[in-house]
Design a protein around this motif. Structure first.
Motif, mmCIF file in Angstrom:
data_model
loop_
_atom_site.group_PDB
_atom_site.id
_atom_site.type_symbol
_atom_site.label_atom_id
_atom_site.label_comp_id
_atom_site.label_asym_id
_atom_site.label_seq_id
_atom_site.Cartn_x
_atom_site.Cartn_y
_atom_site.Cartn_z
ATOM 1 N N SER A 173 6.707 5.181 -2.886
ATOM 2 C CA SER A 173 7.051 4.414 -1.949
ATOM 3 C C SER A 173 5.625 3.381 -1.753
ATOM 4 C CB SER A 173 7.694 4.851 -0.819
ATOM 5 O OG SER A 173 8.679 5.421 -0.984
ATOM 6 N N TYR A 174 5.954 2.213 -1.716
ATOM 7 C CA TYR A 174 4.740 1.119 -1.166
ATOM 8 C C TYR A 174 5.401 0.586 0.067
ATOM 9 C CZ TYR A 174 3.111 1.698 -5.932
ATOM 10 O OH TYR A 174 2.441 2.084 -7.112
ATOM 11 N N PHE A 175 4.476 0.284 0.967
ATOM 12 C CA PHE A 175 4.707 -0.387 2.210
ATOM 13 C C PHE A 175 4.235 -1.915 2.126
ATOM 14 C CE2 PHE A 175 5.254 4.237 3.027
ATOM 15 C CZ PHE A 175 6.032 4.123 3.743
ATOM 16 N N ASP A 176 5.081 -2.894 2.303
ATOM 17 C CA ASP A 176 4.886 -4.024 2.272
ATOM 18 C C ASP A 176 4.835 -5.013 3.641
ATOM 19 O OD1 ASP A 176 4.946 -6.766 1.485
ATOM 20 O OD2 ASP A 176 6.689 -6.649 0.101
ATOM 21 N N THR A 177 3.436 -5.435 3.859
ATOM 22 C CA THR A 177 3.514 -6.215 5.098
ATOM 23 C C THR A 177 4.283 -7.419 5.170
ATOM 24 O OG1 THR A 177 1.482 -7.284 3.971
ATOM 25 C CG2 THR A 177 0.935 -5.128 5.278
ATOM 26 N N ASN A 178 4.779 -7.791 4.127
ATOM 27 C CA ASN A 178 5.533 -9.170 3.955
ATOM 28 C C ASN A 178 7.080 -8.899 4.270
ATOM 29 O OD1 ASN A 178 7.108 -11.598 3.322
ATOM 30 N ND2 ASN A 178 6.136 -11.796 1.240
ATOM 31 N N THR A 179 7.431 -9.112 5.401
ATOM 32 C CA THR A 179 8.947 -8.641 5.635
ATOM 33 C C THR A 179 9.815 -9.823 5.421
ATOM 34 O OG1 THR A 179 8.576 -9.479 7.899
ATOM 35 C CG2 THR A 179 8.134 -6.959 7.510
ATOM 36 N N GLU A 180 9.626 -10.951 5.106
ATOM 37 C CA GLU A 180 10.325 -11.895 4.796
ATOM 38 C C GLU A 180 11.350 -11.514 3.351
ATOM 39 O OE1 GLU A 180 10.616 -14.623 6.443
ATOM 40 O OE2 GLU A 180 9.132 -13.728 7.792
ATOM 41 N N VAL A 220 0.813 -1.194 -0.005
ATOM 42 C CA VAL A 220 -0.146 0.009 0.094
ATOM 43 C C VAL A 220 1.166 1.273 0.018
ATOM 44 C CG1 VAL A 220 -1.881 -0.903 1.165
ATOM 45 C CG2 VAL A 220 -0.313 0.218 2.511
ATOM 46 N N THR A 221 0.389 2.148 -0.427
ATOM 47 C CA THR A 221 1.004 3.672 -0.468
ATOM 48 C C THR A 221 0.149 4.295 0.810
ATOM 49 O OG1 THR A 221 -0.580 4.731 -1.758
ATOM 50 C CG2 THR A 221 1.364 3.833 -3.043
ATOM 51 N N THR A 229 2.952 6.959 10.826
ATOM 52 C CA THR A 229 2.776 5.692 11.480
ATOM 53 C C THR A 229 3.663 4.447 10.456
ATOM 54 O OG1 THR A 229 0.798 6.410 12.376
ATOM 55 C CG2 THR A 229 0.870 4.065 12.054
ATOM 56 N N LEU A 230 3.220 4.709 9.297
ATOM 57 C CA LEU A 230 3.840 3.696 8.355
ATOM 58 C C LEU A 230 5.383 3.960 8.589
ATOM 59 C CD1 LEU A 230 1.967 4.326 4.938
ATOM 60 C CD2 LEU A 230 1.990 2.399 6.448
ATOM 61 N N HIS A 231 6.109 4.964 8.479
ATOM 62 C CA HIS A 231 7.657 5.019 8.752
ATOM 63 C C HIS A 231 7.800 4.345 10.205
ATOM 64 C CE1 HIS A 231 7.342 7.925 5.453
ATOM 65 N NE2 HIS A 231 8.498 7.135 5.338
ATOM 66 N N GLN A 232 7.184 4.513 11.184
ATOM 67 C CA GLN A 232 7.053 4.135 12.662
ATOM 68 C C GLN A 232 7.262 2.524 12.668
ATOM 69 O OE1 GLN A 232 4.149 6.161 14.766
ATOM 70 N NE2 GLN A 232 5.327 7.778 15.064
#
Length: 138
Positions: A83-90, A39-40, A63-66
């Motif tokens: 930038s996109y924020f990815d919930t998959n941290t693997e 998500v952006t 919050t996304l950056h935190q």
């Protein structure tokens, strides 16, 4: 989101060292319910408004950056200013569809890197992020 998943978000925030504020819980519920996603900040802000969560765009960005700094999300810079924020941290990589502005996961095992350059003295490789830009042919 069920009461159980609500408490799971609070637990996840606390384990990451973040205080579970109303905004963090609300955004965490949106981000972490269901499958992994990209998500952006703008997309998440719209989603938050639609769900009845009153939060400013600046708060969404903060919050996304935190969450990223705490290891709950990965930030993928698809192109300058996007930038996109990815919930998959693997460990994994991405296709970026420039026609649609969408990220698609690539399993890490599907990318073969025979070697990497030697990092500068006193440094080690943290991780490798590959973004392959594709576009629709039709």
């Amino acid at each position: 989101m069920t009461a159980k998943s609500y408490s799971e978000v609070i637990d996840r925030l606390r384990q990451a060292g973040l205080r579970p504020t109303r905004q963090r819980i609300g955004l965490g519920k949106l981000l972490f319910a269901g499958e992994h996603r990209h998500v952006t900040a703008d997309q998440l802000h719209i989603e938050a408004e639609r769900s009845g969560l009153s939060v400013s765009l600046a708060t969404v960005y903060n919050t996304l950056h935190q969450f990223r700094n705490a290891g709950l999300l990965r930030e993928v810079v698809a192109e300058p200013g996007r930038s996109y924020f990815d919930t998959n941290t693997e460990a994994h990589h991405h296709f970026f569809n420039v026609s649609e502005g969408a990220l698609i996961d690539i399993p890490a095992a599907d990318v073969d890197l025979p070697s990497l350059p030697v990092p500068p003295d006193g440094m080690g490789v943290d991780r490798v992020d590959i973004v392959i830009r594709v576009r629709n042919l039709t």
